[in-house]
Design an enzyme around this catalytic site. Structure first.
Site, PDB file in Angstrom:
ATOM      1  N   HIS A 197     -10.464  -5.266  -3.579  1.00 10.92           N
ATOM      2  CA  HIS A 197      -9.124  -5.492  -3.024  1.00 10.92           C
ATOM      3  C   HIS A 197      -9.237  -5.899  -1.568  1.00 10.92           C
ATOM      4  O   HIS A 197     -10.114  -5.431  -0.846  1.00 10.92           O
ATOM      5  CB  HIS A 197      -8.251  -4.236  -3.148  1.00 10.92           C
ATOM      6  CG  HIS A 197      -8.876  -3.000  -2.582  1.00 10.92           C
ATOM      7  ND1 HIS A 197      -9.838  -2.287  -3.257  1.00 10.92           N
ATOM      8  CD2 HIS A 197      -8.694  -2.354  -1.407  1.00 10.92           C
ATOM      9  CE1 HIS A 197     -10.223  -1.248  -2.530  1.00 10.92           C
ATOM     10  NE2 HIS A 197      -9.551  -1.268  -1.388  1.00 10.92           N
ATOM     11  N   ASP A 204       0.850  -1.191   0.000  1.00  6.82           N
ATOM     12  CA  ASP A 204       0.000   0.000   0.000  1.00  6.82           C
ATOM     13  C   ASP A 204       0.887   1.242   0.000  1.00  6.82           C
ATOM     14  O   ASP A 204       1.907   1.307   0.686  1.00  6.82           O
ATOM     15  CB  ASP A 204      -0.918  -0.008   1.229  1.00  6.82           C
ATOM     16  CG  ASP A 204      -2.082   0.954   1.076  1.00  6.82           C
ATOM     17  OD1 ASP A 204      -3.224   0.493   0.952  1.00  6.82           O
ATOM     18  OD2 ASP A 204      -1.843   2.180   1.066  1.00  6.82           O
ATOM     19  N   GLY A 258     -15.948   2.491   3.750  1.00  8.34           N
ATOM     20  CA  GLY A 258     -14.709   3.239   3.555  1.00  8.34           C
ATOM     21  C   GLY A 258     -13.951   2.858   2.294  1.00  8.34           C
ATOM     22  O   GLY A 258     -12.745   3.078   2.199  1.00  8.34           O
ATOM     23  N   GLN A 259     -14.654   2.297   1.304  1.00  7.10           N
ATOM     24  CA  GLN A 259     -13.979   1.906   0.063  1.00  7.10           C
ATOM     25  C   GLN A 259     -13.673   3.141  -0.772  1.00  7.10           C
ATOM     26  O   GLN A 259     -14.582   3.919  -1.083  1.00  7.10           O
ATOM     27  CB  GLN A 259     -14.866   0.940  -0.729  1.00  7.10           C
ATOM     28  CG  GLN A 259     -14.200   0.416  -1.991  1.00  7.10           C
ATOM     29  CD  GLN A 259     -15.038  -0.637  -2.712  1.00  7.10           C
ATOM     30  OE1 GLN A 259     -16.170  -0.938  -2.308  1.00  7.10           O
ATOM     31  NE2 GLN A 259     -14.483  -1.193  -3.775  1.00  7.10           N
ATOM     32  N   SER A 260     -12.407   3.318  -1.138  1.00  4.79           N
ATOM     33  CA  SER A 260     -12.031   4.493  -1.929  1.00  4.79           C
ATOM     34  C   SER A 260     -11.588   4.135  -3.346  1.00  4.79           C
ATOM     35  O   SER A 260     -11.539   5.013  -4.206  1.00  4.79           O
ATOM     36  CB  SER A 260     -10.928   5.295  -1.222  1.00  4.79           C
ATOM     37  OG  SER A 260      -9.747   4.538  -1.143  1.00  4.79           O
ATOM     38  N   HIS A 313      -7.077  -5.821   1.992  1.00  4.42           N
ATOM     39  CA  HIS A 313      -5.920  -5.289   2.712  1.00  4.42           C
ATOM     40  C   HIS A 313      -5.387  -6.411   3.606  1.00  4.42           C
ATOM     41  O   HIS A 313      -6.164  -7.077   4.297  1.00  4.42           O
ATOM     42  CB  HIS A 313      -6.317  -4.146   3.641  1.00  4.42           C
ATOM     43  CG  HIS A 313      -6.885  -2.930   2.971  1.00  4.42           C
ATOM     44  ND1 HIS A 313      -6.178  -1.755   2.850  1.00  4.42           N
ATOM     45  CD2 HIS A 313      -8.099  -2.696   2.417  1.00  4.42           C
ATOM     46  CE1 HIS A 313      -6.945  -0.842   2.253  1.00  4.42           C
ATOM     47  NE2 HIS A 313      -8.120  -1.385   1.980  1.00  4.42           N
TER      48      HIS A 313
HETATM   49  P1  AMP Z   1      -9.826   1.391   0.274  1.00  2.03           P
HETATM   50  O1  AMP Z   1      -9.888   2.693   1.005  1.00  2.03           O
HETATM   51  O2  AMP Z   1     -10.230   0.202   1.105  1.00  2.03           O
HETATM   52  O3  AMP Z   1     -10.561   1.459  -1.043  1.00  2.03           O
HETATM   53  O4  AMP Z   1      -8.291   1.113  -0.020  1.00  2.03           O
HETATM   54  C1  AMP Z   1      -7.609   1.647  -1.091  1.00  2.03           C
HETATM   55  C2  AMP Z   1      -6.143   1.554  -0.725  1.00  2.03           C
HETATM   56  O5  AMP Z   1      -5.395   1.696  -1.907  1.00  2.03           O
HETATM   57  C3  AMP Z   1      -5.676   2.640   0.249  1.00  2.03           C
HETATM   58  O6  AMP Z   1      -5.127   2.021   1.406  1.00  2.03           O
HETATM   59  C4  AMP Z   1      -4.632   3.412  -0.563  1.00  2.03           C
HETATM   60  O7  AMP Z   1      -3.547   3.856   0.226  1.00  2.03           O
HETATM   61  C5  AMP Z   1      -4.207   2.380  -1.582  1.00  2.03           C
HETATM   62  N1  AMP Z   1      -3.686   2.932  -2.822  1.00  2.03           N
HETATM   63  C6  AMP Z   1      -4.246   3.889  -3.603  1.00  2.03           C
HETATM   64  N2  AMP Z   1      -3.476   4.134  -4.678  1.00  2.03           N
HETATM   65  C7  AMP Z   1      -2.409   3.305  -4.576  1.00  2.03           C
HETATM   66  C8  AMP Z   1      -1.255   3.076  -5.382  1.00  2.03           C
HETATM   67  N3  AMP Z   1      -1.025   3.750  -6.522  1.00  2.03           N
HETATM   68  N4  AMP Z   1      -0.357   2.145  -4.972  1.00  2.03           N
HETATM   69  C9  AMP Z   1      -0.565   1.463  -3.838  1.00  2.03           C
HETATM   70  N5  AMP Z   1      -1.627   1.618  -3.039  1.00  2.03           N
HETATM   71  C10 AMP Z   1      -2.544   2.534  -3.400  1.00  2.03           C
END
Ligand code: AMP
Ligand code: ZN
Length: 110
Positions: A96, A29, A89-91, A98
């Protein structure tokens, strides 16, 4: 609009890859929340675990199998998280998991 995790899976943008197979990729991450913080994705785009579980339960299982395998390398234990939807909290809208490890993790989550 492009999907950042599809771009990582395709090698179009750099990532610190820790695992790759023909169906699943894992990378560190970019904003780690624990000493070990790995993101595990299917190469194929599915918006969330809901979508994936309904359309390809086998791939959902493979995602979990890879995530658990990466977590199991850490003898203190680990946590798998699949943030889903706005309240979850999905962004990033590419499913994916974690993998968090390397310190004691609080509960309940925020
Ligand atoms: P979520 O908030 O569960 O959708 O998790 C998305 C995750 O993707 C977050 O922990 C971000 O830090 C991670 N993330 C976003 N862009 C990148 C990237 N380019 N490389 C690695 N991790 C990323
Ligand atoms: Zn995608």
């Amino acid at each position: 609009m492009g999907c950042i995790f599809c771009s990582i899976a395709a090698g179009e943008i750099p990532a610190s890859i820790v695992y790759a197979s023909d169906r699943v990729v894992a990378f560190n991450d970019i904003d780690p929340q624990a000493p070990v913080h790995i993101i595990v994705i299917p190469r194929e785009h599915h918006p969330s675990i809901d979508a994936l579980a309904q359309t390809d339960a086998g791939l959902a299982a493979e995602l979990l199998q890879v995530a658990a395998g990466l977590g199991a390398a850490h003898h203190g234990g680990y946590r798998l998280v699949l943030n889903t939807g706005p309240d979850g909290g999905q962004s990033v809208d590419h499913v994916h998991a974690h993998v968090l490890a390397g310190r004691g993790l609080g509960w309940p989550p925020g």
